[in-house]
Motif scaffolding. Structure first.
Motif, PDB file in Angstrom:
ATOM      1  N   LEU A   1      24.058  59.568 -13.848  1.00 21.21           N
ATOM      2  CA  LEU A   1      23.646  59.684 -12.454  1.00 21.21           C
ATOM      3  C   LEU A   1      22.186  59.293 -12.291  1.00 21.21           C
ATOM      4  O   LEU A   1      21.791  58.732 -11.268  1.00 21.21           O
ATOM      5  CB  LEU A   1      23.858  61.115 -11.959  1.00 21.21           C
ATOM      6  CG  LEU A   1      25.301  61.521 -11.660  1.00 21.21           C
ATOM      7  CD1 LEU A   1      25.369  62.992 -11.265  1.00 21.21           C
ATOM      8  CD2 LEU A   1      25.889  60.648 -10.558  1.00 21.21           C
TER       9      LEU A   1
ATOM     10  N   VAL B   1      21.165  56.842  -9.458  1.00 19.28           N
ATOM     11  CA  VAL B   1      20.460  57.374  -8.298  1.00 19.28           C
ATOM     12  C   VAL B   1      18.982  57.013  -8.297  1.00 19.28           C
ATOM     13  O   VAL B   1      18.407  56.731  -7.249  1.00 19.28           O
ATOM     14  CB  VAL B   1      20.628  58.910  -8.238  1.00 19.28           C
ATOM     15  CG1 VAL B   1      19.802  59.493  -7.096  1.00 19.28           C
ATOM     16  CG2 VAL B   1      22.102  59.274  -8.057  1.00 19.28           C
ATOM     17  N   PHE B   2      18.342  57.019  -9.473  1.00 20.89           N
ATOM     18  CA  PHE B   2      16.896  56.840  -9.519  1.00 20.89           C
ATOM     19  C   PHE B   2      16.485  55.443  -9.975  1.00 20.89           C
ATOM     20  O   PHE B   2      15.334  55.228 -10.354  1.00 20.89           O
ATOM     21  CB  PHE B   2      16.275  57.875 -10.463  1.00 20.89           C
ATOM     22  CG  PHE B   2      16.557  59.299 -10.060  1.00 20.89           C
ATOM     23  CD1 PHE B   2      15.911  59.874  -8.989  1.00 20.89           C
ATOM     24  CD2 PHE B   2      17.487  60.058 -10.760  1.00 20.89           C
ATOM     25  CE1 PHE B   2      16.172  61.180  -8.616  1.00 20.89           C
ATOM     26  CE2 PHE B   2      17.748  61.370 -10.403  1.00 20.89           C
ATOM     27  CZ  PHE B   2      17.081  61.929  -9.314  1.00 20.89           C
TER      28      PHE B   2
ATOM     29  N   GLU C   1       9.405  66.225  -9.001  1.00 21.81           N
ATOM     30  CA  GLU C   1      10.724  66.123  -9.624  1.00 21.81           C
ATOM     31  C   GLU C   1      10.660  66.362 -11.128  1.00 21.81           C
ATOM     32  O   GLU C   1      11.477  67.103 -11.690  1.00 21.81           O
ATOM     33  CB  GLU C   1      11.336  64.737  -9.347  1.00 21.81           C
ATOM     34  CG  GLU C   1      11.797  64.520  -7.921  1.00 21.81           C
ATOM     35  CD  GLU C   1      10.667  64.112  -6.972  1.00 21.81           C
ATOM     36  OE1 GLU C   1      10.946  63.896  -5.785  1.00 21.81           O
ATOM     37  OE2 GLU C   1       9.502  64.017  -7.441  1.00 21.81           O
TER      38      GLU C   1
ATOM     39  N   TRP D   1      18.205  63.536 -16.462  1.00 18.81           N
ATOM     40  CA  TRP D   1      17.249  62.870 -15.569  1.00 18.81           C
ATOM     41  C   TRP D   1      15.983  62.486 -16.308  1.00 18.81           C
ATOM     42  O   TRP D   1      15.488  61.372 -16.167  1.00 18.81           O
ATOM     43  CB  TRP D   1      16.860  63.797 -14.410  1.00 18.81           C
ATOM     44  CG  TRP D   1      17.955  64.188 -13.493  1.00 18.81           C
ATOM     45  CD1 TRP D   1      19.173  63.589 -13.338  1.00 18.81           C
ATOM     46  CD2 TRP D   1      17.921  65.280 -12.573  1.00 18.81           C
ATOM     47  NE1 TRP D   1      19.901  64.252 -12.390  1.00 18.81           N
ATOM     48  CE2 TRP D   1      19.166  65.278 -11.899  1.00 18.81           C
ATOM     49  CE3 TRP D   1      16.978  66.258 -12.259  1.00 18.81           C
ATOM     50  CZ2 TRP D   1      19.470  66.234 -10.917  1.00 18.81           C
ATOM     51  CZ3 TRP D   1      17.284  67.199 -11.285  1.00 18.81           C
ATOM     52  CH2 TRP D   1      18.516  67.186 -10.628  1.00 18.81           C
TER      53      TRP D   1
ATOM     54  N   GLU E   1      14.280  64.536  -3.165  1.00 17.77           N
ATOM     55  CA  GLU E   1      15.437  63.880  -2.563  1.00 17.77           C
ATOM     56  C   GLU E   1      16.593  63.741  -3.543  1.00 17.77           C
ATOM     57  O   GLU E   1      16.496  64.087  -4.719  1.00 17.77           O
ATOM     58  CB  GLU E   1      15.018  62.496  -2.042  1.00 17.77           C
ATOM     59  CG  GLU E   1      13.929  62.541  -0.971  1.00 17.77           C
ATOM     60  CD  GLU E   1      13.523  61.159  -0.506  1.00 17.77           C
ATOM     61  OE1 GLU E   1      14.032  60.162  -1.067  1.00 17.77           O
ATOM     62  OE2 GLU E   1      12.682  61.076   0.411  1.00 17.77           O
ATOM     63  N   ASP E   2      17.679  63.239  -3.011  1.00 17.43           N
ATOM     64  CA  ASP E   2      18.854  62.858  -3.790  1.00 17.43           C
ATOM     65  C   ASP E   2      19.385  63.989  -4.667  1.00 17.43           C
ATOM     66  O   ASP E   2      19.569  65.106  -4.199  1.00 17.43           O
ATOM     67  CB  ASP E   2      18.544  61.606  -4.630  1.00 17.43           C
ATOM     68  CG  ASP E   2      18.103  60.435  -3.759  1.00 17.43           C
ATOM     69  OD1 ASP E   2      18.719  60.239  -2.706  1.00 17.43           O
ATOM     70  OD2 ASP E   2      17.153  59.738  -4.144  1.00 17.43           O
ATOM     71  N   GLU E   3      19.613  63.695  -5.945  1.00 16.62           N
ATOM     72  CA  GLU E   3      20.237  64.662  -6.833  1.00 16.62           C
ATOM     73  C   GLU E   3      19.367  65.881  -7.085  1.00 16.62           C
ATOM     74  O   GLU E   3      19.871  66.987  -7.301  1.00 16.62           O
ATOM     75  CB  GLU E   3      20.591  63.993  -8.168  1.00 16.62           C
ATOM     76  CG  GLU E   3      21.819  63.109  -8.113  1.00 16.62           C
ATOM     77  CD  GLU E   3      23.063  63.910  -7.748  1.00 16.62           C
ATOM     78  OE1 GLU E   3      23.455  64.784  -8.531  1.00 16.62           O
ATOM     79  OE2 GLU E   3      23.629  63.648  -6.673  1.00 16.62           O
TER      80      GLU E   3
ATOM     81  N   GLN F   1      17.358  67.327  -4.927  1.00 18.49           N
ATOM     82  CA  GLN F   1      17.544  68.195  -3.758  1.00 18.49           C
ATOM     83  C   GLN F   1      18.897  68.911  -3.817  1.00 18.49           C
ATOM     84  O   GLN F   1      18.983  70.110  -3.573  1.00 18.49           O
ATOM     85  CB  GLN F   1      17.459  67.369  -2.474  1.00 18.49           C
ATOM     86  CG  GLN F   1      17.601  68.212  -1.206  1.00 18.49           C
ATOM     87  CD  GLN F   1      17.611  67.347   0.046  1.00 18.49           C
ATOM     88  OE1 GLN F   1      18.554  66.596   0.281  1.00 18.49           O
ATOM     89  NE2 GLN F   1      16.549  67.450   0.828  1.00 18.49           N
ATOM     90  N   ARG F   2      19.922  68.181  -4.159  1.00 13.45           N
ATOM     91  CA  ARG F   2      21.263  68.775  -4.214  1.00 13.45           C
ATOM     92  C   ARG F   2      21.324  69.898  -5.243  1.00 13.45           C
ATOM     93  O   ARG F   2      21.851  70.978  -4.965  1.00 13.45           O
ATOM     94  CB  ARG F   2      22.296  67.700  -4.567  1.00 13.45           C
ATOM     95  CG  ARG F   2      23.742  68.215  -4.592  1.00 13.45           C
ATOM     96  CD  ARG F   2      24.653  67.256  -5.338  1.00 13.45           C
ATOM     97  NE  ARG F   2      24.270  67.128  -6.740  1.00 13.45           N
ATOM     98  CZ  ARG F   2      24.532  68.031  -7.664  1.00 13.45           C
ATOM     99  NH1 ARG F   2      25.158  69.164  -7.358  1.00 13.45           N
ATOM    100  NH2 ARG F   2      24.158  67.839  -8.916  1.00 13.45           N
TER     101      ARG F   2
END
Length: 234
Positions: A38, A42-43, A54, A105, A192-194, A196-197
């Motif tokens: 991911l 995503v990044f 982050e 990540w 943002e994105d993952e 944040q989720r």
């Protein structure tokens, strides 16, 4: 005709604990692979820097989660209470999964797992961040707010039965309170994105677990450390 309750022998308990640990380990490995994938997806267009919110959040929360998993695995092996074992298994599985995602990540961002500066330094510039509130849950000797001290971890390892269950619930409640503050700070910073989720999932999930653990303590004629007015050092 009434059915007889199923006896839980020491062998049954040990086997169940072993299965729980195996499941948790497998989930964490899978989460690491998924998190890495991911991260690439995503990044790809905007890789967070070494001093970004982050990166700071992912590093610190991974370390924070690691102790929660350790405490949970400990109580899975010592408890005779199925409700405690179920809770501890859920926490270890969920946080092990989240650790895998965050480690994935960091690998994708090509950043070191260890930060060069102080832990939680990324929170200082977040609007609305309450340093005093976090300090209330920062025990002397603990690496971060909410985390148990080495002495508290040793006490947890030395106990069995309901005494261990109660201490686990107390320490994990304090752990969650600080964890929620950290995740909320990430949300307030505008990740943002993952990121944040996952932060939002942590806030929602741990708030629900705090309510559950508080009820479980009351059912055992005990209180959270916060209710009893005890300081972070217990």
């Amino acid at each position: 005709m009434t059915s007889r309750p199923t006896d839980t022998t020491p062998s049954d308990t040990s086997g169940e604990a072993t299965r729980s640990v195996t499941l948790i380990a497998g989930t964490a490995i899978l989460a690491l692979l998924v998190g890495t994938l991911l991260g690439w997806l995503v990044f790809a267009d905007s890789t967070p820097g070494d001093d970004s919110v982050e990166a700071g959040f992912a590093r610190d929360m991974t370390e924070h989660h690691a102790q929660a998993v350790e405490m949970s695995l400990q109580v899975i092996h010592t408890t005779d209470d199925q409700d405690i074992r179920t809770l501890a298994t859920d926490i270890a599985s969920t946080q092990g999964n989240q650790m895998g995602q965050m480690e994935g990540w960091i690998r994708t961002w090509d950043l070191p797992m260890a930060a060069s500066g102080e832990r939680m330094a990324w929170m200082a510039d977040v609007e609305g961040y309450d340093d005093h509130s976090m300090a209330e849950h920062h025990a002397t000797g603990a690496m971060m707010p909410g985390m148990a001290t080495p002495a508290q971890m040793e006490e947890l390892r030395s106990l069995e039965g309901e005494a261990a269950d109660i201490l686990y619930l107390q320490l994990m409640t304090t752990h969650h309170i600080a964890g929620i503050d950290m995740a909320q700070a990430a949300l307030d910073a505008g990740v943002e994105d993952e990121v944040q989720r996952l932060s939002a999932a942590m806030v929602n999930g741990q708030e629900a677990e705090i309510a559950l653990m508080t009820d479980m303590l009351h059912a055992r004629d005990a209180q959270t450390l916060e209710e009893s007015g005890e300081d972070a050092d217990h």
